[in-house]
Design a protein around this motif. Structure first.
Motif, PDB file in Angstrom:
ATOM      1  N   TYR A   1       0.716   3.987  -2.867  1.00 23.52           N
ATOM      2  CA  TYR A   1       0.491   5.393  -2.549  1.00 23.52           C
ATOM      3  C   TYR A   1       1.593   6.257  -3.156  1.00 23.52           C
ATOM      4  O   TYR A   1       1.321   7.290  -3.766  1.00 23.52           O
ATOM      5  CB  TYR A   1       0.435   5.603  -1.027  1.00 23.52           C
ATOM      6  CG  TYR A   1       0.310   7.056  -0.647  1.00 23.52           C
ATOM      7  CD1 TYR A   1      -0.900   7.722  -0.753  1.00 23.52           C
ATOM      8  CD2 TYR A   1       1.422   7.779  -0.203  1.00 23.52           C
ATOM      9  CE1 TYR A   1      -1.009   9.060  -0.413  1.00 23.52           C
ATOM     10  CE2 TYR A   1       1.325   9.115   0.132  1.00 23.52           C
ATOM     11  CZ  TYR A   1       0.106   9.756   0.026  1.00 23.52           C
ATOM     12  OH  TYR A   1       0.007  11.080   0.362  1.00 23.52           O
TER      13      TYR A   1
ATOM     14  N   MET B   1       1.132   6.445  -6.915  1.00 29.37           N
ATOM     15  CA  MET B   1       0.028   7.332  -7.286  1.00 29.37           C
ATOM     16  C   MET B   1       0.420   8.798  -7.099  1.00 29.37           C
ATOM     17  O   MET B   1       0.049   9.653  -7.907  1.00 29.37           O
ATOM     18  CB  MET B   1      -1.222   7.016  -6.437  1.00 29.37           C
ATOM     19  CG  MET B   1      -1.907   5.723  -6.815  1.00 29.37           C
ATOM     20  SD  MET B   1      -2.472   5.692  -8.524  1.00 29.37           S
ATOM     21  CE  MET B   1      -3.696   6.961  -8.498  1.00 29.37           C
ATOM     22  N   HIS B   2       1.184   9.070  -6.047  1.00 25.92           N
ATOM     23  CA  HIS B   2       1.641  10.437  -5.795  1.00 25.92           C
ATOM     24  C   HIS B   2       2.529  10.914  -6.945  1.00 25.92           C
ATOM     25  O   HIS B   2       2.353  12.032  -7.461  1.00 25.92           O
ATOM     26  CB  HIS B   2       2.380  10.499  -4.458  1.00 25.92           C
ATOM     27  CG  HIS B   2       2.807  11.868  -4.078  1.00 25.92           C
ATOM     28  ND1 HIS B   2       1.914  12.848  -3.709  1.00 25.92           N
ATOM     29  CD2 HIS B   2       4.040  12.445  -4.036  1.00 25.92           C
ATOM     30  CE1 HIS B   2       2.575  13.957  -3.447  1.00 25.92           C
ATOM     31  NE2 HIS B   2       3.868  13.745  -3.637  1.00 25.92           N
TER      32      HIS B   2
ATOM     33  N   PHE C   1       0.819  -1.206   0.000  1.00 19.42           N
ATOM     34  CA  PHE C   1       0.000   0.000   0.000  1.00 19.42           C
ATOM     35  C   PHE C   1       0.858   1.262   0.000  1.00 19.42           C
ATOM     36  O   PHE C   1       0.523   2.252  -0.655  1.00 19.42           O
ATOM     37  CB  PHE C   1      -0.959   0.021   1.192  1.00 19.42           C
ATOM     38  CG  PHE C   1      -2.101  -0.953   1.048  1.00 19.42           C
ATOM     39  CD1 PHE C   1      -2.833  -1.049  -0.118  1.00 19.42           C
ATOM     40  CD2 PHE C   1      -2.438  -1.781   2.104  1.00 19.42           C
ATOM     41  CE1 PHE C   1      -3.882  -1.946  -0.245  1.00 19.42           C
ATOM     42  CE2 PHE C   1      -3.493  -2.688   1.985  1.00 19.42           C
ATOM     43  CZ  PHE C   1      -4.214  -2.771   0.814  1.00 19.42           C
ATOM     44  N   GLY C   2       1.963   1.234   0.718  1.00 17.61           N
ATOM     45  CA  GLY C   2       2.885   2.377   0.719  1.00 17.61           C
ATOM     46  C   GLY C   2       3.462   2.618  -0.662  1.00 17.61           C
ATOM     47  O   GLY C   2       3.557   3.753  -1.130  1.00 17.61           O
TER      48      GLY C   2
END
Length: 185
Positions: free
Chosen positions: A22, A25-26, A18-19
């Motif tokens: 994330y 996506m950032h 998930f990190g």
């Protein structure tokens, strides 16, 4: 105990996944924002792209009067009342508006400019630099969009400019006069 260790490992792996997602996506969103910014920059329609400090004189109409300004050294004066002390920041604000004017749309191949109010313009703004003088005629307002029509140097191109632009050049000499401390008291 082994069950808890397996759950902990799965939780850590999920946290890492998930990190990473994330973070990915950032980065993706930053790149999309950069592309959008570049696209918007490429789509800008520059009518005037002059450095403010390169402008040596300018004029505009205010009703029946034409207000003329000239820069002497680093100070703006008006030819209409040379003894008048001008609010330099107000004059520079006017210059800033014209120096970086962008159109919202361009209309090419216009046959009759009088249809757009340019046979008797609302305002005529002239800007002088070392490279010469440019003339900008502001026509009528497009009542549907709130934009105004502008013709530069009598070219065959018609620009649609923001509706707020013409109102900037409605200032009178009194509006541009420097306020002395004595007057304020």
């Amino acid at each position: 105990m082994q069950k808890q260790a397996k759950q902990m490992i799965v939780a850590v792996i999920l946290l890492i996944v998930f990190g990473a997602a994330y973070g990915g996506m950032h980065i993706y969103n930053q790149k999309q924002a950069e592309k959008e910014s570049e696209r918007e920059e490429a789509e800008k329609i520059t009518v005037v792209g002059i450095k403010q400090e390169d402008i040596t004189a300018f004029s505009y109409q205010n009703g029946e009067d034409t207000l003329e300004f000239v820069k002497e050294e680093d100070t703006w004066i008006t030819k209409n009342a040379e003894e008048m002390s001008l609010d330099q920041s107000a004059v520079k604000s006017l210059i800033g508006e014209i120096a970086s004017l962008e159109a919202e749309e361009v209309v090419e191949g216009v046959g009759d400019f009088s249809e757009y109010g340019l046979d008797s313009p609302e305002n005529v703004i002239t800007v002088t630099t070392a490279d010469g003088t440019d003339t900008f005629e502001i026509g009528m307002e497009n009542t549907v969009t709130g934009q105004y029509y502008l013709q530069k140097n009598e070219e065959d191109i018609l620009y649609l400019i923001p509706g707020s632009f013409p109102s900037v050049f409605e200032k009178t000499l009194e509006d541009l006069e420097a306020v002395s401390e004595e007057t304020e008291e």
